[in-house]
Design an enzyme around this catalytic site. Structure first.
Site, PDB file in Angstrom:
ATOM      1  N   HIS A 162       0.826  -1.150   0.009  1.00 33.66           N
ATOM      2  CA  HIS A 162       0.135  -0.057  -0.021  1.00 33.66           C
ATOM      3  C   HIS A 162       0.870   1.245   0.072  1.00 33.66           C
ATOM      4  CE1 HIS A 162      -2.693  -3.196   1.547  1.00 33.66           C
ATOM      5  NE2 HIS A 162      -3.698  -2.469   0.928  1.00 33.66           N
ATOM      6  N   ASP A 163       2.185   1.087   0.201  1.00 35.09           N
ATOM      7  CA  ASP A 163       3.029   2.266   0.206  1.00 35.09           C
ATOM      8  C   ASP A 163       3.156   2.776  -1.328  1.00 35.09           C
ATOM      9  OD1 ASP A 163       5.512   3.191   2.107  1.00 35.09           O
ATOM     10  OD2 ASP A 163       5.870   3.488   0.036  1.00 35.09           O
TER      11      ASP A 163
END
Length: 221
Positions: A162-163
């Site tokens: 998700h980064d």
């Protein structure tokens, strides 16, 4: 001794990743080795405090905010009991948003109640068990826990899909026109196991390699 073992693991990870992904190998070639560093025996409470402070902020801004917080406690980050003695106004003056102030106070309360594991207890828990436990805290999401898993607990096989930087790093590494979806990135990096944390570090570095040095992320240098 711990530092020596960690460096050996990072060398093993670098050699492994260079073999399994030829595109990542080009990033690795520029970096020579993996300089991912962990904070030895940092308590999860302090790691979560720093992670909450760092959400959606540049590293320099986070450092400034944490330094103001330390100034309230003789140059040290306050433990859970001490943090609860500060008013919302004092914490806001450090630079924390209203939401982060609420999250920090909830973190402190749950730590005092024993719901945030100690460093030694956390080391006995699986990655998923820690994620399941800690994301129940207000203001703590999967990304925050993953940062603790990598940089505090030294877990070797974490891929923070998700980064934004990780996804951008994949785009650069693979010379794509757009960033991958999280599910796709998770599937594509499965072959990097059991060293996905080091792989994540190299993806961050792929982004930094595109920037002027003064704008690079100090966490990945």
């Amino acid at each position: 001794m711990l530092a020596e073992k960690w460096q050996k693991k990072m060398q093993e990870a670098t050699d492994f990743l260079s073999l399994v992904d030829k595109d990542l190998a080009l990033v690795i070639q520029k970096e020579k080795n993996c300089r991912l560093q962990i904070k030895e025996k940092q308590e999860p409470y302090f790691a979560l405090l720093e992670a909450i402070a760092g959400q959606q902020l540049h590293a320099k801004a986070v450092t400034a905010i944490l330094n103001r917080l330390k100034s309230l406690n003789n140059g040290y980050l306050p433990d859970a009991k001490q943090l609860l003695t500060y008013s919302d106004i004092e914490l806001r003056a450090c630079g924390f948003s209203f939401r982060k102030v609420a999250s920090l106070k909830q973190l402190a309360m749950t730590t005092i109640e024993g719901r945030v594991p100690s460093y030694h207890h956390a080391q006995t828990m699986s990655d998923q068990a820690l994620v399941d436990l800690l994301i129940q805290l207000p203001g703590v999401g999967i990304w925050t826990v993953e940062m603790v898993l990598i940089f505090t607990l030294g877990r070797l096989d974490i891929m923070p899909v998700h980064d934004f930087g990780i996804r951008e790093g994949w785009k650069i590494c693979k010379q794509l026109s757009e960033r991958p979806k999280t599910k796709e990135l998770k599937e594509k990096t499965a072959s990097w196991s059991p060293y996905r944390s080091a792989g994540a570090w190299f993806l961050w570095r792929a982004v930094d390699q595109q920037k002027p040095k003064e704008k690079q992320n100090p966490l990945t240098l």
